[in-house]
Design an enzyme around this catalytic site. Structure first.
Site, PDB file in Angstrom:
ATOM      1  N   SER A 136       0.952  -1.193  -0.069  1.00  0.00           N
ATOM      2  CA  SER A 136       0.096  -0.102   0.186  1.00  0.00           C
ATOM      3  C   SER A 136       1.054   1.433   0.062  1.00  0.00           C
ATOM      4  O   SER A 136       1.815   1.331   0.839  1.00  0.00           O
ATOM      5  CB  SER A 136      -1.007  -0.104   1.354  1.00  0.00           C
ATOM      6  OG  SER A 136      -1.493   1.333   1.339  1.00  0.00           O
ATOM      7  N   LYS A 162      -1.337  -1.186  -4.205  1.00  0.00           N
ATOM      8  CA  LYS A 162      -2.369  -0.265  -3.822  1.00  0.00           C
ATOM      9  C   LYS A 162      -2.118   1.089  -3.751  1.00  0.00           C
ATOM     10  O   LYS A 162      -1.044   1.397  -3.188  1.00  0.00           O
ATOM     11  CB  LYS A 162      -3.072  -0.923  -2.712  1.00  0.00           C
ATOM     12  CG  LYS A 162      -3.832   0.157  -1.865  1.00  0.00           C
ATOM     13  CD  LYS A 162      -4.758  -0.733  -0.598  1.00  0.00           C
ATOM     14  CE  LYS A 162      -4.728   0.054   0.703  1.00  0.00           C
ATOM     15  NZ  LYS A 162      -5.237  -0.556   1.770  1.00  0.00           N
ATOM     16  N   LYS A 164      -3.407   5.186  -2.594  1.00  0.00           N
ATOM     17  CA  LYS A 164      -4.179   5.884  -1.873  1.00  0.00           C
ATOM     18  C   LYS A 164      -4.558   7.093  -2.758  1.00  0.00           C
ATOM     19  O   LYS A 164      -3.858   7.697  -3.403  1.00  0.00           O
ATOM     20  CB  LYS A 164      -3.659   6.477  -0.718  1.00  0.00           C
ATOM     21  CG  LYS A 164      -3.303   5.675   0.432  1.00  0.00           C
ATOM     22  CD  LYS A 164      -4.235   4.903   1.401  1.00  0.00           C
ATOM     23  CE  LYS A 164      -4.169   4.254   2.372  1.00  0.00           C
ATOM     24  NZ  LYS A 164      -5.115   3.546   3.055  1.00  0.00           N
ATOM     25  N   ASP A 189      -7.240   2.894  -2.809  1.00  0.00           N
ATOM     26  CA  ASP A 189      -8.042   2.908  -1.277  1.00  0.00           C
ATOM     27  C   ASP A 189      -8.301   4.509  -1.020  1.00  0.00           C
ATOM     28  O   ASP A 189      -7.347   5.386  -1.141  1.00  0.00           O
ATOM     29  CB  ASP A 189      -7.140   2.485  -0.289  1.00  0.00           C
ATOM     30  CG  ASP A 189      -7.570   2.456   1.001  1.00  0.00           C
ATOM     31  OD1 ASP A 189      -8.888   2.620   1.097  1.00  0.00           O
ATOM     32  OD2 ASP A 189      -7.082   1.944   2.207  1.00  0.00           O
ATOM     33  N   GLU A 214     -11.368   0.502  -2.896  1.00  0.00           N
ATOM     34  CA  GLU A 214     -11.521   0.370  -1.316  1.00  0.00           C
ATOM     35  C   GLU A 214     -12.066   1.491  -0.763  1.00  0.00           C
ATOM     36  O   GLU A 214     -11.452   2.556  -0.664  1.00  0.00           O
ATOM     37  CB  GLU A 214     -10.118  -0.053  -0.702  1.00  0.00           C
ATOM     38  CG  GLU A 214      -9.954  -0.506   0.700  1.00  0.00           C
ATOM     39  CD  GLU A 214      -8.937  -0.753   1.242  1.00  0.00           C
ATOM     40  OE1 GLU A 214      -7.833  -1.126   0.504  1.00  0.00           O
ATOM     41  OE2 GLU A 214      -8.452  -0.850   2.489  1.00  0.00           O
ATOM     42  N   ASP A 239     -13.331  -1.639   4.158  1.00  0.00           N
ATOM     43  CA  ASP A 239     -12.577  -1.849   5.191  1.00  0.00           C
ATOM     44  C   ASP A 239     -13.230  -1.232   6.157  1.00  0.00           C
ATOM     45  O   ASP A 239     -13.539  -1.748   7.076  1.00  0.00           O
ATOM     46  CB  ASP A 239     -11.402  -0.610   4.358  1.00  0.00           C
ATOM     47  CG  ASP A 239     -10.266  -0.672   5.528  1.00  0.00           C
ATOM     48  OD1 ASP A 239     -10.459  -1.141   6.733  1.00  0.00           O
ATOM     49  OD2 ASP A 239      -9.028  -0.100   5.180  1.00  0.00           O
ATOM     50  N   LYS A 263      -9.166  -6.520   9.003  1.00  0.00           N
ATOM     51  CA  LYS A 263      -7.950  -6.144   9.895  1.00  0.00           C
ATOM     52  C   LYS A 263      -8.532  -6.634  11.237  1.00  0.00           C
ATOM     53  O   LYS A 263      -9.593  -6.454  11.701  1.00  0.00           O
ATOM     54  CB  LYS A 263      -8.180  -4.660   9.827  1.00  0.00           C
ATOM     55  CG  LYS A 263      -7.365  -4.104   8.692  1.00  0.00           C
ATOM     56  CD  LYS A 263      -7.221  -2.449   8.572  1.00  0.00           C
ATOM     57  CE  LYS A 263      -6.908  -1.864   7.546  1.00  0.00           C
ATOM     58  NZ  LYS A 263      -6.913  -0.508   7.542  1.00  0.00           N
ATOM     59  N   GLY A 291      -3.574  -3.744   6.481  1.00  0.00           N
ATOM     60  CA  GLY A 291      -2.439  -3.215   7.267  1.00  0.00           C
ATOM     61  C   GLY A 291      -2.855  -2.151   8.014  1.00  0.00           C
ATOM     62  O   GLY A 291      -3.573  -1.318   7.594  1.00  0.00           O
TER      63      GLY A 291
HETATM   64  O1  OSB Z   1      -7.051   2.000   4.862  1.00  0.00           O
HETATM   65  O2  OSB Z   1      -5.939   0.161   4.611  1.00  0.00           O
HETATM   66  C1  OSB Z   1      -6.020   1.502   5.078  1.00  0.00           C
HETATM   67  C2  OSB Z   1      -2.719   2.630   6.672  1.00  0.00           C
HETATM   68  C3  OSB Z   1      -3.105   3.344   7.762  1.00  0.00           C
HETATM   69  C4  OSB Z   1      -4.621   3.667   7.895  1.00  0.00           C
HETATM   70  C5  OSB Z   1      -5.269   2.906   6.734  1.00  0.00           C
HETATM   71  C6  OSB Z   1      -5.104   1.970   5.984  1.00  0.00           C
HETATM   72  C7  OSB Z   1      -3.540   1.883   5.736  1.00  0.00           C
HETATM   73  C8  OSB Z   1      -2.907   1.252   4.500  1.00  0.00           C
HETATM   74  C9  OSB Z   1      -1.616   1.118   4.683  1.00  0.00           C
HETATM   75  O3  OSB Z   1      -3.329   1.078   3.460  1.00  0.00           O
HETATM   76  C10 OSB Z   1      -1.375  -0.820   4.966  1.00  0.00           C
HETATM   77  C11 OSB Z   1      -0.112  -1.028   5.563  1.00  0.00           C
HETATM   78  O4  OSB Z   1       0.936  -1.034   4.817  1.00  0.00           O
HETATM   79  O5  OSB Z   1       0.107  -1.435   6.782  1.00  0.00           O
HETATM   80 MG    MG Z   2      -8.226   0.977   3.709  1.00  0.00          MG
END
Ligand code: OSB
Ligand code: MG
Length: 374
Positions: A136, A162, A164, A189, A214, A239, A263, A291
């Site tokens: 991510s 992925k 953001k 995401d 996402e 999520d 999660k 994560g």
């Molecule tokens: O929405 O999945 C998410 C990180 C912080 C808060 C929310 C998210 C995320 C990530 C990173 O997408 C996931 C990771 O690398 O641990």
């Molecule tokens: Mg997410």
């Protein structure tokens, strides 16, 4: 099994590179690290994934500390546990606070697996010997930065990218990315940054062959996601919206999601995560493990969960070196060719690196059962 002692540490670790989402940038990761010690001396480790500010869900490091100290620890010291599945039942009088519950339950799962001389993965019923991993990537300053970072992670072997997105950096960024990487498994995401009024815009994603989008809509929505899913072809992955088995059941029933991100912290622990895994399996909804920028202990729990059969899409649990100069476990989590080998040592399978744990500890509290029994 009787828990005799709980140790809670407040931790602060500098991230290798800051992580930016639609809500802001994280430079340091603050979290709680838990140790649960049973009457035979087995030590289990858990990690709270709550951040220092409540932008992802309502929980924070400090609300978790309050709930653990004043509610969860007293419950735990006054009950008997046959199996870690009992913990969520004992905690059920406490509403929500899922990340706090998951941190405690996670430490107990680890102690339980060690007590039974098995791996956490096996204790959960997982069979996989290695898991496929994606990555991510936070919002970057420029498109060229983003493209070179994606290239770097593809070169390292990550199986899925992925990125953001947010309303002022979305379709065009993804179009350019798709152009630069025509065949890479790609997803986005949004962390709840759109509303149903953006449906026309989100429809443009359909030409980009994304694996999924996402959490485009509100953090607590299920209904509008079902409406949106009827309007776009890109599968929606939930999520934030899924905090329990009940949420998953409702989302599946009304068609809010084609995929679910599980999660452990968000859903209140491994036991609930397993139940969500199972209901998704029954309904043909693939899942993957999300994560929370975890340190090694949380990462180890994610790896164990991902060994269950319906985790058929690569997750976000990347290698330790993607986040940290030095992680708090040994060995660290290593990604080879896009896979993490599931550890074979008992429990979470990685040893806490006590020197590193102490280096990053900013506060420590010990709770003994003898001081709590009523
Ligand atoms: O929405 O999945 C998410 C990180 C912080 C808060 C929310 C998210 C995320 C990530 C990173 O997408 C996931 C990771 O690398 O641990
Ligand atoms: Mg997410």
């Amino acid at each position: 099994m009787q828990i005799e002692k709980i140790i809670v540490r407040r931790m602060k670790m500098r991230m290798k590179t800051p992580f930016t989402t639609s809500f802001g940038t994280m430079i340091d990761k603050h979290f709680l690290l838990l140790e649960a010690i049973d009457e035979l001396g087995n030590r289990g480790w858990g990690e709270s994934v709550a951040f220092d500010a409540p932008w992802y869900t309502e929980e924070t490091v400090d609300t978790n500390f309050h709930i653990i100290k004043d509610f969860l620890v007293p419950i735990l010291f006054n009950c008997h546990i046959e199996h870690p599945d009992d913990v969520s039942e004992r905690f059920s009088p406490i509403r929500r606070n899922n990340m706090a519950k998951a941190a405690v339950e996670g430490a107990i799962w680890d102690a339980y697996a060690k007590r039974n001389r098995t791996t956490l993965a096996e204790a959960l019923g997982g069979k996989r010997k290695r898991i496929e991993v994606g990555i991510s990537i936070g919002i970057q300053g420029s498109l060229s930065d983003l493209i070179s970072i994606v290239q770097k992670y593809i070169d390292e072997g990550y199986k899925r990218i992925k990125v953001k997105i947010k309303p002022d950096a979305d379709i065009e960024v993804l179009k350019q990315l798709r152009k630069a990487f025509p065949d890479v498994p790609l997803m986005a995401d949004a962390n709840s940054s759109y509303s149903l009024a953006d449906a026309e815009k989100l429809k443009q994603l359909d030409s980009l062959d994304l694996l999924m989008i996402e959490q485009p809509l509100a953090h607590d929505d299920i209904i509008d996601h079902a409406k949106l899913q009827k309007m776009i072809q890109t599968p929606i992955c939930l999520d934030e919206s899924i905090t329990s088995l009940e949420d998953a059941r409702k989302a599946i029933e009304i068609g809010s999601a084609g995929v679910i991100n599980i999660k452990i912290g968000r859903v209140g622990g491994l036991t609930e995560a397993k139940k969500i895994h199972d209901i998704c399996f029954e309904h043909g909804i693939p899942v993957w493990c999300g994560g929370m920028l975890e340190a090694g202990v949380g990462r180890a729990h994610n790896i164990a969960l991902t060994t269950l059969p319906n985790f058929i899409l690569p997750g976000d649990t990347a290698g330790s070196s993607r986040y940290w100069d030095q992680d708090i476990i040994q060995p660290e989590v290593v990604v080879e060719d896009g896979y993490i080998s599931v550890p074979t040592a008992f429990g979470i399978g990685y040893e806490p690196n006590i020197e590193m744990v102490e280096k990053f500890t900013t506060g420590i509290w010990q709770f003994n059962r003898n001081d709590f029994i009523s």
